[in-house]
Design an enzyme around this catalytic site. Sequence first.
Site, mmCIF file in Angstrom:
data_model
loop_
_atom_site.group_PDB
_atom_site.id
_atom_site.type_symbol
_atom_site.label_atom_id
_atom_site.label_comp_id
_atom_site.label_asym_id
_atom_site.label_seq_id
_atom_site.Cartn_x
_atom_site.Cartn_y
_atom_site.Cartn_z
ATOM 1 N N GLU A 17 0.833 -1.212 0.000
ATOM 2 C CA GLU A 17 0.000 0.000 0.000
ATOM 3 C C GLU A 17 0.865 1.258 0.000
ATOM 4 O O GLU A 17 0.548 2.233 -0.679
ATOM 5 C CB GLU A 17 -0.915 0.043 1.235
ATOM 6 N N SER A 103 19.171 -8.703 -7.216
ATOM 7 C CA SER A 103 18.074 -9.054 -8.129
ATOM 8 C C SER A 103 18.543 -9.770 -9.383
ATOM 9 O O SER A 103 17.725 -10.326 -10.108
ATOM 10 C CB SER A 103 17.325 -7.794 -8.560
ATOM 11 N N HIS A 232 4.119 -10.110 -9.688
ATOM 12 C CA HIS A 232 5.567 -10.328 -9.572
ATOM 13 C C HIS A 232 6.198 -9.242 -8.695
ATOM 14 O O HIS A 232 6.987 -9.529 -7.804
ATOM 15 C CB HIS A 232 6.222 -10.350 -10.954
ATOM 16 N N SER A 233 5.870 -8.001 -8.976
ATOM 17 C CA SER A 233 6.346 -6.867 -8.183
ATOM 18 C C SER A 233 5.324 -5.763 -8.386
ATOM 19 O O SER A 233 4.321 -5.946 -9.088
ATOM 20 C CB SER A 233 7.717 -6.394 -8.677
HETATM 21 C C1 LIG Z 1 19.861 -12.170 -15.012
HETATM 22 C C2 LIG Z 1 18.491 -11.569 -14.961
HETATM 23 N N1 LIG Z 1 17.664 -11.717 -15.996
HETATM 24 C C3 LIG Z 1 16.413 -11.198 -15.969
HETATM 25 C C4 LIG Z 1 15.997 -10.487 -14.869
HETATM 26 C C5 LIG Z 1 14.590 -9.913 -14.823
HETATM 27 N N2 LIG Z 1 13.804 -10.698 -13.869
HETATM 28 C C6 LIG Z 1 13.603 -10.262 -12.602
HETATM 29 S S1 LIG Z 1 12.718 -11.355 -11.713
HETATM 30 C C7 LIG Z 1 12.579 -12.432 -13.004
HETATM 31 C C8 LIG Z 1 11.820 -13.720 -12.871
HETATM 32 C C9 LIG Z 1 12.379 -14.647 -11.852
HETATM 33 O O1 LIG Z 1 11.474 -15.695 -11.627
HETATM 34 P P1 LIG Z 1 11.690 -16.756 -10.506
HETATM 35 O O2 LIG Z 1 13.130 -17.088 -10.368
HETATM 36 O O3 LIG Z 1 10.746 -17.871 -10.765
HETATM 37 O O4 LIG Z 1 11.293 -15.995 -9.148
HETATM 38 P P2 LIG Z 1 9.870 -15.447 -8.664
HETATM 39 O O5 LIG Z 1 9.822 -13.992 -9.081
HETATM 40 O O6 LIG Z 1 8.815 -16.253 -9.292
HETATM 41 O O7 LIG Z 1 9.869 -15.556 -7.179
HETATM 42 C C10 LIG Z 1 13.220 -11.925 -14.128
HETATM 43 C C11 LIG Z 1 13.264 -12.591 -15.439
HETATM 44 C C12 LIG Z 1 16.908 -10.334 -13.793
HETATM 45 N N3 LIG Z 1 16.571 -9.680 -12.690
HETATM 46 N N4 LIG Z 1 18.144 -10.895 -13.852
#
Ligand SMILES: Cc1ncc(C[n+]2csc(CCOP(=O)(O)OP(=O)(O)O)c2C)c(N)n1
Length: 340
Positions: A17, A103, A232-233
């Site tokens: 929020e 991240s 996701h975010s």
């Molecule tokens: C090397 C890299 N590639 C792409 C991204 C963009 N990105 C951020 S989160 C994400 C998905 C990750 O999914 P998962 O590991 O299943 O974790 P969840 O968010 O589902 O908890 C991506 C592709 C990144 N942060 N780092």
Amino acid sequence: MYTEMVTLQTMDNIFYEAQRQGRISFYVTSIGEEAINIASAAALRFDDLVFPQYREPGVLLWRGFTLQEFANQCFGNRDDYGKGRQMPIHYGSNKLNYFTVSSTIATQIPHAVGAAYSLKMDKKDACVVTYFGDGGTSEGDFHAAINFAAVREAPVIFICRNNGWAISTPTSDQFRSDGIVVRGQAYGVRSIRVDGNDALAMYSSVQAARVMAIGEQRPILIEALTYRAGHHSTSDDSTKYRPANEIEWWRTARDPVSRLRKWIESNGWWSEEAESELRSNVRKQLLHAIQVAEKVEKPPISDLFTDVYDVPPSNLREQEMVLRETIKRYPQEYPGDVPV
Ligand SMILES: Cc1ncc(C[n+]2csc(CCOP(=O)(O)OP(=O)(O)O)c2C)c(N)n1
Ligand SMILES: [Mg+2]
């Protein structure tokens, strides 16, 4: 475990929020993954080193990171250990053996294995635990790291939160293997699949994994099956790529928090009054933490240029000078609450 799961859930709702109100720039919730967060943390010991992805703040909460510390990081104020140099949710704590969130997907996994190998060489009575998502296992880093751990027999627990999604990419677009558990086995790593929404199952699997990792000095993988019940975010709207009723079902019928509540209630350990008292207390503490964090001064501009080099190189010194001159020339363009 239950009260910490509720605290995590409440923290998520309130910080989410706060982002929507424009008070913080970004946030990531762990909704639906509270059991993985808290129950796994509860099964570890304090000396075990944690290398997180970003959806495991509950591990830090369990270890004693205060709500004020969480708020300070999200607001990037002077009391944030990262000195405001990272986006919100990139928590870290030297004191609590919790490596700072990065991240960049899967980079923590080779780091974790290296740290586990060093624990082995030092004959320490501890292991390393690393968390990552299903998406993390699509990165080369996961494969290199797990193979190294298998061959060098490093005491590391790989905890994969298979929540079905990597942002908008479903697991069916990521792999054709039967989930993640078979990947561990393919590398010669003993692997467990567990219901990640069952706090008790999660607890006992991590507890067993820890005994094996340390006692037998070898790696072990846990695939926790779950569902990312939030977006996701705050930069994402997941109703654009998955049905709203599917999200709703996971948020209600499969909610790990109410599931544990039913169990403690049926044992006579919990009541409606205890529940409402807990929720209102935690809410109050969080609102207070946010108010305090918001008022604390931002880190000074000079912090932007420290902590990488012992002696800053000339190009960095030049950048600092140019920045200071620019701020002086256009003061109205820069936030007034950042000490220059
Ligand atoms: C090397 C890299 N590639 C792409 C991204 C963009 N990105 C951020 S989160 C994400 C998905 C990750 O999914 P998962 O590991 O299943 O974790 P969840 O968010 O589902 O908890 C991506 C592709 C990144 N942060 N780092
Ligand atoms: Mg995922």
